[in-house]
Design a protein around this motif. Structure first.
Motif, PDB file in Angstrom:
ATOM      1  N   ASP A  11     -14.677 -15.379   3.849  1.00 31.88           N
ATOM      2  CA  ASP A  11     -15.741 -15.869   2.971  1.00 31.88           C
ATOM      3  C   ASP A  11     -15.414 -15.639   1.492  1.00 31.88           C
ATOM      4  N   GLU A  12     -14.161 -15.875   1.105  1.00 25.68           N
ATOM      5  CA  GLU A  12     -13.741 -15.685  -0.275  1.00 25.68           C
ATOM      6  C   GLU A  12     -14.541 -16.609  -1.189  1.00 25.68           C
ATOM      7  N   ARG A  13     -15.092 -16.016  -2.254  1.00 32.89           N
ATOM      8  CA  ARG A  13     -15.873 -16.786  -3.203  1.00 32.89           C
ATOM      9  C   ARG A  13     -15.118 -17.017  -4.500  1.00 32.89           C
ATOM     10  N   VAL A  14     -14.304 -16.059  -4.877  1.00 31.60           N
ATOM     11  CA  VAL A  14     -13.573 -16.134  -6.127  1.00 31.60           C
ATOM     12  C   VAL A  14     -12.120 -15.798  -5.819  1.00 31.60           C
ATOM     13  N   SER A  15     -11.206 -16.550  -6.370  1.00 31.56           N
ATOM     14  CA  SER A  15      -9.788 -16.316  -6.115  1.00 31.56           C
ATOM     15  C   SER A  15      -9.242 -15.295  -7.104  1.00 31.56           C
ATOM     16  N   ASP A  16      -8.363 -14.401  -6.623  1.00 28.74           N
ATOM     17  CA  ASP A  16      -7.716 -13.475  -7.535  1.00 28.74           C
ATOM     18  C   ASP A  16      -6.281 -13.900  -7.822  1.00 28.74           C
ATOM     19  N   PHE A  33      -2.721  -1.246  -9.993  1.00 31.91           N
ATOM     20  CA  PHE A  33      -2.260  -1.977  -8.816  1.00 31.91           C
ATOM     21  C   PHE A  33      -2.054  -3.439  -9.189  1.00 31.91           C
ATOM     22  N   PRO A  34      -1.127  -4.129  -8.519  1.00 26.80           N
ATOM     23  CA  PRO A  34      -0.890  -5.542  -8.819  1.00 26.80           C
ATOM     24  C   PRO A  34      -1.853  -6.508  -8.132  1.00 26.80           C
ATOM     25  N   SER A  35      -2.728  -5.985  -7.250  1.00 23.08           N
ATOM     26  CA  SER A  35      -3.653  -6.869  -6.536  1.00 23.08           C
ATOM     27  C   SER A  35      -4.846  -6.082  -6.018  1.00 23.08           C
ATOM     28  N   LEU A  36      -5.894  -6.814  -5.656  1.00 24.97           N
ATOM     29  CA  LEU A  36      -7.050  -6.182  -5.020  1.00 24.97           C
ATOM     30  C   LEU A  36      -6.661  -5.591  -3.670  1.00 24.97           C
ATOM     31  N   THR A  37      -5.808  -6.282  -2.948  1.00 23.91           N
ATOM     32  CA  THR A  37      -5.389  -5.816  -1.633  1.00 23.91           C
ATOM     33  C   THR A  37      -4.691  -4.471  -1.725  1.00 23.91           C
TER      34      THR A  37
END
Length: 141
Positions: A11-16, A33-37
């Motif tokens: 349910d991704e609403r906004v792309s990173d 960090f280089p990403s949310l993950t």
């Protein structure tokens, strides 16, 4: 964009996709960090629940909401932007470590920090083991 402990949610609403650096502030300390993950994978759900982290922001000052769900860390990009807060927190950290002005170039600071981590990595010898453990070189935003 929601990231649940290493898994992207459907349910991704906004792309990173344009996200370059996640700054995670804990007291006077900052971790990048280089990403949310990668940030979500590193964070502990108990620490999020206990309010250990003061703020999570992108390099542009975009606020990241931190919460837990089923003992997983969930990071959500919000529409709120607080660049002055990012600059203030980075300025405080820069003064603490003796590097004034890091708030003027957050991405450059992250890249320099990651490069320094890379140069001080262990092990470097034997080379075959270094290549096996660190195949991609230093993280860069």
């Amino acid at each position: 964009m929601e990231t649940t402990k290493g898994r992207r949610r459907d349910d991704e609403r906004v792309s990173d996709a344009d996200l370059r650096v996640v700054f995670l502030f804990d007291g006077k300390d900052v971790t990048m960090f280089p990403s949310l993950t990668s940030a979500g994978d590193w964070m502990e759900a108990a620490d999020v629940d206990d309010g250990e982290y003061d703020a999570a922001l992108t390099e542009t000052g975009r606020v990241i909401r931190m919460r837990t769900e089923n003992e997983d860390v969930v990071l959500e990009l919000t529409d709120q932007v607080d660049l002055p807060k990012l600059q203030e927190l980075l300025r405080d950290y820069g003064e603490l470590i003796g590097q004034r002005g890091i708030e003027l170039d957050p991405v450059g600071f992250a890249n320099r920090s990651w490069q320094l981590d890379w140069e001080n990595r262990w092990p470097k010898r034997p080379r075959w083991l270094d290549r096996r453990l660190h195949p991609h070189g230093p993280t860069q935003a």
